[in-house]
Design an enzyme around this catalytic site. Structure first.
Site, mmCIF file in Angstrom:
data_model
loop_
_atom_site.group_PDB
_atom_site.id
_atom_site.type_symbol
_atom_site.label_atom_id
_atom_site.label_comp_id
_atom_site.label_asym_id
_atom_site.label_seq_id
_atom_site.Cartn_x
_atom_site.Cartn_y
_atom_site.Cartn_z
ATOM 1 N N HIS A 327 0.818 -1.222 0.000
ATOM 2 C CA HIS A 327 0.000 0.000 0.000
ATOM 3 C C HIS A 327 0.853 1.275 0.000
ATOM 4 O O HIS A 327 0.354 2.359 -0.305
ATOM 5 C CB HIS A 327 -0.906 -0.014 1.236
ATOM 6 C CG HIS A 327 -2.165 0.777 1.083
ATOM 7 N ND1 HIS A 327 -2.262 1.895 0.283
ATOM 8 C CD2 HIS A 327 -3.390 0.623 1.633
ATOM 9 C CE1 HIS A 327 -3.486 2.385 0.357
ATOM 10 N NE2 HIS A 327 -4.188 1.634 1.162
ATOM 11 N N LYS A 410 -30.055 5.437 -6.838
ATOM 12 C CA LYS A 410 -30.122 6.737 -7.519
ATOM 13 C C LYS A 410 -31.565 7.098 -7.858
ATOM 14 O O LYS A 410 -31.926 8.278 -7.892
ATOM 15 C CB LYS A 410 -29.246 6.713 -8.772
ATOM 16 C CG LYS A 410 -27.764 6.601 -8.457
ATOM 17 C CD LYS A 410 -26.874 6.926 -9.618
ATOM 18 C CE LYS A 410 -26.561 8.395 -9.671
ATOM 19 N NZ LYS A 410 -25.463 8.740 -10.572
ATOM 20 N N LEU A 414 -30.657 9.299 -3.892
ATOM 21 C CA LEU A 414 -29.679 9.226 -2.818
ATOM 22 C C LEU A 414 -28.312 8.907 -3.405
ATOM 23 O O LEU A 414 -28.211 8.288 -4.467
ATOM 24 C CB LEU A 414 -30.070 8.126 -1.817
ATOM 25 C CG LEU A 414 -31.411 8.301 -1.099
ATOM 26 C CD1 LEU A 414 -31.729 7.067 -0.271
ATOM 27 C CD2 LEU A 414 -31.409 9.551 -0.220
ATOM 28 N N HIS A 415 -27.252 9.315 -2.694
ATOM 29 C CA HIS A 415 -25.897 9.021 -3.159
ATOM 30 C C HIS A 415 -25.565 7.576 -2.767
ATOM 31 O O HIS A 415 -25.626 7.216 -1.584
ATOM 32 C CB HIS A 415 -24.896 9.983 -2.523
ATOM 33 C CG HIS A 415 -23.554 9.960 -3.186
ATOM 34 N ND1 HIS A 415 -22.737 8.852 -3.165
ATOM 35 C CD2 HIS A 415 -22.877 10.909 -3.898
ATOM 36 C CE1 HIS A 415 -21.628 9.100 -3.829
ATOM 37 N NE2 HIS A 415 -21.685 10.349 -4.283
ATOM 38 N N TYR A 439 -13.409 5.388 9.588
ATOM 39 C CA TYR A 439 -12.579 6.039 8.572
ATOM 40 C C TYR A 439 -13.132 5.675 7.208
ATOM 41 O O TYR A 439 -13.330 4.486 6.909
ATOM 42 C CB TYR A 439 -11.134 5.545 8.693
ATOM 43 C CG TYR A 439 -10.265 5.809 7.472
ATOM 44 C CD1 TYR A 439 -9.498 6.964 7.381
ATOM 45 C CD2 TYR A 439 -10.212 4.901 6.403
ATOM 46 C CE1 TYR A 439 -8.700 7.210 6.261
ATOM 47 C CE2 TYR A 439 -9.416 5.138 5.283
ATOM 48 C CZ TYR A 439 -8.670 6.285 5.218
ATOM 49 O OH TYR A 439 -7.891 6.523 4.110
ATOM 50 N N THR A 441 -12.165 6.513 3.101
ATOM 51 C CA THR A 441 -11.186 7.154 2.225
ATOM 52 C C THR A 441 -11.828 8.259 1.401
ATOM 53 O O THR A 441 -12.857 8.047 0.762
ATOM 54 C CB THR A 441 -10.586 6.113 1.255
ATOM 55 O OG1 THR A 441 -10.074 5.019 2.010
ATOM 56 C CG2 THR A 441 -9.478 6.724 0.431
#
Length: 612
Positions: A327, A410, A414-415, A439, A441
């Protein structure tokens, strides 16, 4: 990325790098206000007042000086975070990379022309590898189309790290070496490394200035496979890369000192385009169940993958594929772009080779044989033992939720990404009876050498929504209003993070300024609320949207009592990879997954209910 144009001759891949904006430093007051809001779901009133007092003292005390120094740094560096992030998040970490830092996942070919089938391994590798080499050629000749967001170019620098790149272990800090060069910069290594049954082989992917074809690759692979099937297994030196970093650095130094030839072999592996793993595992895999293949990708045989390599192509005996990648040099979107390209090409050719069947007389693969002694053989066995012991503790589920997908979400206006994040928060709340610090990203590729920012999905609005969902006295109308309020807050925060207005990386920068100046750690970072809310790498939920393509992946949890939760969203499904540690009595990846499924269904019902 699902509709990404791969090749472009009108623009060069890296042409906008010099004009991308610098990464900004947010105003201190704004970041601290956002931090306090992010802490609220995890503290009581007394704890909150204490944290507010600590933050106030920081803002008007040492924080002011640290901010001034950070602004000074930002005036001389186009990305003030880049070097720090690489060191603190990756290179100075001492835990074994292969299991704890690397990301991995299954290739999507089983969803169309390449379902699991014994006897197809070598033919399929030849075809898949040829397409992967074409992607390398796109980057090398700078014909890979620049990624854009609403016509704004995004940083493409990480694509330089996909091929010919490797991490080198160090006693206190690792380093990254990249041998990649574009055509205009000069000669770039073009050899491949293959690992099979503990042995290592190499050959060049270019012959007479042309990338060798799929049938030619298959010829070479057949040679390697036959030798490995008919001769004794090798020592599996690659397992050493799965060790704790300082220990691996010492063993590597011993390996080099034993025989100078060993350094040449290490450099051959480090500089190779990628490592191709001929794995004897035959993981079960269907478009609805990626569990076994994902588990193999993250925690499979350490003797046939180089844990420090930027890209290990995992090729299983039943013709299925996966990947395992360090990573440190790049984020998952680089590999997703390459895998999506390969997937589209394989689909377009119906999984067949449609080029020339002529096989040129190219040099046979060369075996790379390390000089080893009894100490190193013992080190290899110990490395395998510690790796398998920890790998056996990993719980992983990877399933497709086929009752809902992007198209329907959609339609509800809504997202899709926010939908999954809220479903996860509700699932965690229901399973554990409390909010889960999380968390997610957020990309900062709009800025020069931008990588990621932390977006914290567990907001006050989310907690209010979760509590309402678990309270039978709350009606659908109120639940809907609270859900939409949580959606709005999430979308706002994500937008801010992507535009350089997040606060986690800012707080990290201030912490590192203090550390480099030899100052005491400011109280803000020792306050229990900082850790409780996820600060300092303590997020119980480590999550990421892998994208809207068929490419998938996953990671292990960030903390021993946490979860890894990666997902991809297609028109007709949401595919989730959820991880936890079996040794933790609090967590259960399977249960969390099914609670997410239930949450998705409940959220759809809320939106579909008649509005009174």
């Amino acid at each position: 990325m699902e509709n990404q144009t791969f090749e472009c001759t009108e623009e060069q891949t890296f042409q906008y790098q010099s004009t991308l904006p610098s990464l900004p430093v947010p105003p201190l007051s704004e970041s601290l206000e956002k931090y306090i809001n992010a802490v609220k779901p995890f503290v009581n009133e007394t704890e909150l007042r204490r944290t507010q007092e600590i933050v106030k003292n920081f803002q008007h005390g040492i924080g002011k000086e640290l901010q001034r120094k950070l602004l000074e740094r930002a005036r001389t560096k186009r990305n003030w975070l880049e070097e720090w992030w690489l060191k603190s998040a990756y290179l100075e970490v001492r835990t074994p990379s292969q299991l704890f830092v690397n990301f991995g996942g299954a290739a999507p070919y089983i969803e169309h022309y390449w379902p699991a089938k014994e006897g197809t391994q070598l033919e399929r590798i030849g075809i898949a590898l040829w397409h992967i080499l074409q992607f390398w050629d796109l980057i090398r000749t700078e014909r890979l189309a620049v990624h854009k967001s609403e016509n704004t170019p995004l940083d493409m620098d990480q694509f330089r790290m996909l091929y010919c790149t490797c991490k080198i272990p160090g006693i206190t800090r690792d380093s990254i070496v990249s041998y990649f060069k574009t055509e205009s910069e000069g000669k770039c290594p073009s050899h491949l490394v293959f690992m099979c049954r503990g042995r290592i082989f190499t050959f060049d992917a270019v012959h007479d200035k042309r990338i060798i074809t799929a049938p030619e690759l298959q010829r070479q692979l057949t040679y390697i496979r036959r030798r490995c099937d008919s001769e004794p297994e090798g020592p599996g030196v690659a397992a050493l890369t799965s060790e704790e970093r300082t220990h691996w650095a010492k063993v590597r130094e011993y390996l080099i000192n034993l025989d100078p030839k060993n350094l040449s072999i290490l450099e051959k592996i480090q500089s190779s385009l990628l490592v191709v793993s001929l794995d004897d595992a035959s993981p079960y895999a269907t478009p609805e169940d990626y569990t076994q293949i994902s588990l193999e990708a993250l925690s499979g045989n350490p003797t046939v993958r180089w844990g420090d390599k930027s890209y290990n192509l995992l090729c299983f005996s039943n013709g299925t594929f996966g990947s395992n990648c360090d990573h440190a040099p790049y984020d998952a979107m680089v590999l997703v772009a390459m895998c999506h390209y390969s997937d589209q090409q394989i689909k377009a050719s119906e999984g067949k080779w449609k080029g020339s069947d002529v096989v040129r007389d190219i040099p046979w693969p060369e075996e790379l044989i390390f000089t080893l002694d009894e100490k190193l053989l013992d080190d290899i066995e110990n490395a395998k033992q510690q790796y398998y012991e920890k790998a056996s503790d990993l719980q992983l589920v990877s399933y497709a939720i086929t009752s809902i997908g992007k198209a329907y979400i959609k339609k509800l206006r809504l997202h899709p990404d926010t939908f999954v994040q809220l479903a996860l928060q509700l699932a965690f709340f229901r399973l554990h009876g409390r909010p889960g610090c999380c968390y997610e990203t957020a990309t900062t590729r709009r800025f020069y050498h931008g990588r990621t920012e932390t977006m914290r999905p567990c907001t006050v609005e989310v907690v209010e929504f979760c509590m309402a969902m678990l309270d039978p006295a709350v009606d659908f109308g109120r639940r809907r209003r609270l859900m939409l309020s949580a959606f709005e807050k999430h979308n706002k925060l994500m937008n801010e993070c992507q535009n350089g207005k997040g606060f986690d990386r800012h707080l990290l920068g201030l912490f590192l300024i203090a550390k480099e100046a030899g100052l005491p750690v400011p109280e803000l970072y020792t306050d229990p609320a900082y850790t409780k809310s996820g600060g300092g790498g303590n997020f119980i939920l480590s999550t990421s949207l892998v994208g809207y393509t068929a490419v998938h992946g996953g990671v292990v949890p960030m903390v021993p009592h946490g979860y890894g939760f990666f997902y991809r969203i297609r028109d007709d499904r949401i595919v989730v990879t959820c991880t936890a540690w079996k040794s933790c009595p609090e967590t259960d990846a399977e249960q969390l997954y099914w609670h997410v499924v239930q949450s998705c269904q409940e959220m759809v019902q809320i939106m579909a209910a008649p509005r009174l």
